[in-house]
Design a protein around this motif. Sequence first.
Motif, PDB file in Angstrom:
ATOM      1  N   VAL A   1       0.854  -1.185   0.000  1.00 23.25           N
ATOM      2  CA  VAL A   1       0.000   0.000   0.000  1.00 23.25           C
ATOM      3  C   VAL A   1       0.893   1.240   0.000  1.00 23.25           C
ATOM      4  O   VAL A   1       1.981   1.230   0.584  1.00 23.25           O
ATOM      5  CB  VAL A   1      -0.940   0.008   1.234  1.00 23.25           C
ATOM      6  CG1 VAL A   1      -0.145   0.025   2.535  1.00 23.25           C
ATOM      7  CG2 VAL A   1      -1.917   1.153   1.186  1.00 23.25           C
ATOM      8  N   THR A   2       0.458   2.291  -0.681  1.00 20.73           N
ATOM      9  CA  THR A   2       1.219   3.539  -0.722  1.00 20.73           C
ATOM     10  C   THR A   2       0.678   4.491   0.330  1.00 20.73           C
ATOM     11  O   THR A   2      -0.516   4.788   0.379  1.00 20.73           O
ATOM     12  CB  THR A   2       1.141   4.186  -2.108  1.00 20.73           C
ATOM     13  OG1 THR A   2       1.688   3.279  -3.085  1.00 20.73           O
ATOM     14  CG2 THR A   2       1.932   5.494  -2.161  1.00 20.73           C
TER      15      THR A   2
ATOM     16  N   ASP B   1      -8.279   3.248   1.318  1.00 22.40           N
ATOM     17  CA  ASP B   1      -8.700   4.550   1.841  1.00 22.40           C
ATOM     18  C   ASP B   1      -7.960   4.942   3.109  1.00 22.40           C
ATOM     19  O   ASP B   1      -8.547   5.467   4.067  1.00 22.40           O
ATOM     20  CB  ASP B   1     -10.213   4.567   2.092  1.00 22.40           C
ATOM     21  CG  ASP B   1     -11.014   4.279   0.826  1.00 22.40           C
ATOM     22  OD1 ASP B   1     -10.571   4.711  -0.255  1.00 22.40           O
ATOM     23  OD2 ASP B   1     -12.061   3.607   0.923  1.00 22.40           O
ATOM     24  N   GLY B   2      -6.661   4.680   3.131  1.00 25.54           N
ATOM     25  CA  GLY B   2      -5.839   5.121   4.253  1.00 25.54           C
ATOM     26  C   GLY B   2      -5.932   4.259   5.496  1.00 25.54           C
ATOM     27  O   GLY B   2      -5.427   4.639   6.558  1.00 25.54           O
ATOM     28  N   ARG B   3      -6.570   3.096   5.378  1.00 26.71           N
ATOM     29  CA  ARG B   3      -6.677   2.197   6.523  1.00 26.71           C
ATOM     30  C   ARG B   3      -6.221   0.798   6.160  1.00 26.71           C
ATOM     31  O   ARG B   3      -6.348   0.371   5.015  1.00 26.71           O
ATOM     32  CB  ARG B   3      -8.121   2.130   7.032  1.00 26.71           C
ATOM     33  CG  ARG B   3      -8.537   3.333   7.858  1.00 26.71           C
ATOM     34  CD  ARG B   3      -9.927   3.135   8.435  1.00 26.71           C
ATOM     35  NE  ARG B   3     -10.303   4.235   9.312  1.00 26.71           N
ATOM     36  CZ  ARG B   3     -11.460   4.362   9.916  1.00 26.71           C
ATOM     37  NH1 ARG B   3     -12.406   3.426   9.707  1.00 26.71           N
ATOM     38  NH2 ARG B   3     -11.721   5.375  10.704  1.00 26.71           N
ATOM     39  N   ALA B   4      -5.690   0.104   7.156  1.00 28.84           N
ATOM     40  CA  ALA B   4      -5.388  -1.311   7.040  1.00 28.84           C
ATOM     41  C   ALA B   4      -6.365  -2.075   7.924  1.00 28.84           C
ATOM     42  O   ALA B   4      -6.735  -1.603   9.007  1.00 28.84           O
ATOM     43  CB  ALA B   4      -3.957  -1.601   7.468  1.00 28.84           C
ATOM     44  N   TYR B   5      -6.783  -3.236   7.463  1.00 30.52           N
ATOM     45  CA  TYR B   5      -7.702  -4.084   8.214  1.00 30.52           C
ATOM     46  C   TYR B   5      -7.047  -5.451   8.381  1.00 30.52           C
ATOM     47  O   TYR B   5      -6.623  -6.067   7.401  1.00 30.52           O
ATOM     48  CB  TYR B   5      -9.031  -4.224   7.481  1.00 30.52           C
ATOM     49  CG  TYR B   5      -9.716  -2.909   7.195  1.00 30.52           C
ATOM     50  CD1 TYR B   5     -10.563  -2.315   8.131  1.00 30.52           C
ATOM     51  CD2 TYR B   5      -9.507  -2.246   5.980  1.00 30.52           C
ATOM     52  CE1 TYR B   5     -11.190  -1.096   7.873  1.00 30.52           C
ATOM     53  CE2 TYR B   5     -10.131  -1.034   5.705  1.00 30.52           C
ATOM     54  CZ  TYR B   5     -10.963  -0.464   6.657  1.00 30.52           C
ATOM     55  OH  TYR B   5     -11.578   0.735   6.386  1.00 30.52           O
ATOM     56  N   VAL B   6      -6.960  -5.929   9.620  1.00 33.97           N
ATOM     57  CA  VAL B   6      -6.314  -7.206   9.880  1.00 33.97           C
ATOM     58  C   VAL B   6      -6.963  -7.856  11.091  1.00 33.97           C
ATOM     59  O   VAL B   6      -7.365  -7.172  12.037  1.00 33.97           O
ATOM     60  CB  VAL B   6      -4.788  -7.036  10.090  1.00 33.97           C
ATOM     61  CG1 VAL B   6      -4.480  -6.229  11.338  1.00 33.97           C
ATOM     62  CG2 VAL B   6      -4.072  -8.376  10.111  1.00 33.97           C
TER      63      VAL B   6
ATOM     64  N   LEU C   1      -3.582   4.470   8.901  1.00 27.98           N
ATOM     65  CA  LEU C   1      -2.171   4.461   8.504  1.00 27.98           C
ATOM     66  C   LEU C   1      -1.508   5.826   8.636  1.00 27.98           C
ATOM     67  O   LEU C   1      -0.281   5.913   8.672  1.00 27.98           O
ATOM     68  CB  LEU C   1      -2.048   3.955   7.069  1.00 27.98           C
ATOM     69  CG  LEU C   1      -2.478   2.500   6.856  1.00 27.98           C
ATOM     70  CD1 LEU C   1      -2.446   2.133   5.385  1.00 27.98           C
ATOM     71  CD2 LEU C   1      -1.602   1.544   7.672  1.00 27.98           C
ATOM     72  N   ALA C   2      -2.290   6.901   8.710  1.00 32.07           N
ATOM     73  CA  ALA C   2      -1.715   8.230   8.893  1.00 32.07           C
ATOM     74  C   ALA C   2      -1.395   8.491  10.361  1.00 32.07           C
ATOM     75  O   ALA C   2      -0.291   8.922  10.704  1.00 32.07           O
ATOM     76  CB  ALA C   2      -2.672   9.298   8.364  1.00 32.07           C
TER      77      ALA C   2
END
Length: 430
Positions: free
Chosen positions: A107-108, A155-160, A172-173
């Motif tokens: 992801v960027t 959209d700027g989020r990671a889900y795990v 992620l910000a």
Amino acid sequence: MALFAAVFGAALLLGCPETEAPGEVSGCRRDTDCKGDRICEAGACVAPRPAVASTTPASATVVGTSLWSRGGPGRPYQALGTGPEGQPRIVWDLDLGAVVFASPTLVTVGGELLALVGTHAGRFVGVVVEGTRAGQVVLDMNLGGMVWATAAAADGRAYVGGDDDTLYAIDLATKQVAWGLKVGNCGESRAPGPEGARCDADGGPTIAADGDLYLGADGVYRVGRDGKIRWHYPADPELKAKHVFGAPLVAGDGNVYVGGQDGLILSLRSGDGTLRWTYNVRADVDGGPAMGEDGNLYIGADDGRLYALRSDGSLRWSFVAQKDIRSAAAVAASGAVYVGSFDGNLYALASNGDVKWVLPTGGRIAASPVLDAAGTIYVGSQDDHLYAVSPKGRVLWSLELPGDIDSSVAITDGGVLVVGCDDGHLRALK
């Protein structure tokens, strides 16, 4: 001695000629060895088991099923980048301190390409893949349980998900947990065995086109981006649903496909989670499903079979390996299907189920094969080697690492491979 055997076996593979056909075997090994519509069961040709339809008949019309998404190991389509043509070099090597089973997610963020991955110690990191800060950890947090799951990002989020029965949304910000969703009816008890793992949030998640998440845990969940559950299958909250380890597949026609440890392959309606059809394989289904451009579904099971199902749940064909198939299959643009097995073999199948070639490795294959833009197949084995294989079955190179390779590779657009290993390291290869 085991290490010598693995290295010697890999050396033999590097000298193997290209082949399009497997060696001869006795008895039926695949359904095409049988006459008519019969299939190969335990070396004998038998009538196929029918699908079990839901009360509302499913339409057999395929509409947009080739546009599909799936989280978890592997990737739905061939990568845009082309991996190393010759023996790769390690460009960075990061010790994360515990087994890396999950596959890295690219992801960027802020103009930098990150690889996101969790470990069996519950550590979740974001590592810069390329550029002047390559190999640096820029996100580092501890979650509440062991991480088997591959993260999803949008959209700027990671889900795990973790083995504490929780799906996490990570900003992620800000590098903070935006929300955590506890799933299941397992309570606080962590009994060993299937009951203890039943609610683990490690099946996906898969992000659908509308941004909603589909998670395998105790059954299947559809979760909004706000962390609210839209539906759960099965709907009865008192029912102790079996575990779903493989990530759900969401097709372009709005239908969801998934396998579980109750021995069932399911198709659900994304709108309300109601059942379209089931197919009973009578064995745990731990791999995520894949889909061909023709809408056919490919999914493996612990009975050592890869099943090809039509969109209405009927069996098209099945292929018999010698041991469990627990990884997801990879489907090439050509229609070829690649899948690994605990028998140590990587199989290449034609779209009709015929065997194109078989490549033996020295250990079980739990990793899902991944294809680059040139069609090269990358797969790790528990013989401690990562293999790059041509579409014709020739080993282009193999790289020995200090542990089992159960993590599927991620491939950047620039051709860098990122892969985890049971020695607790995450590495980038070029």
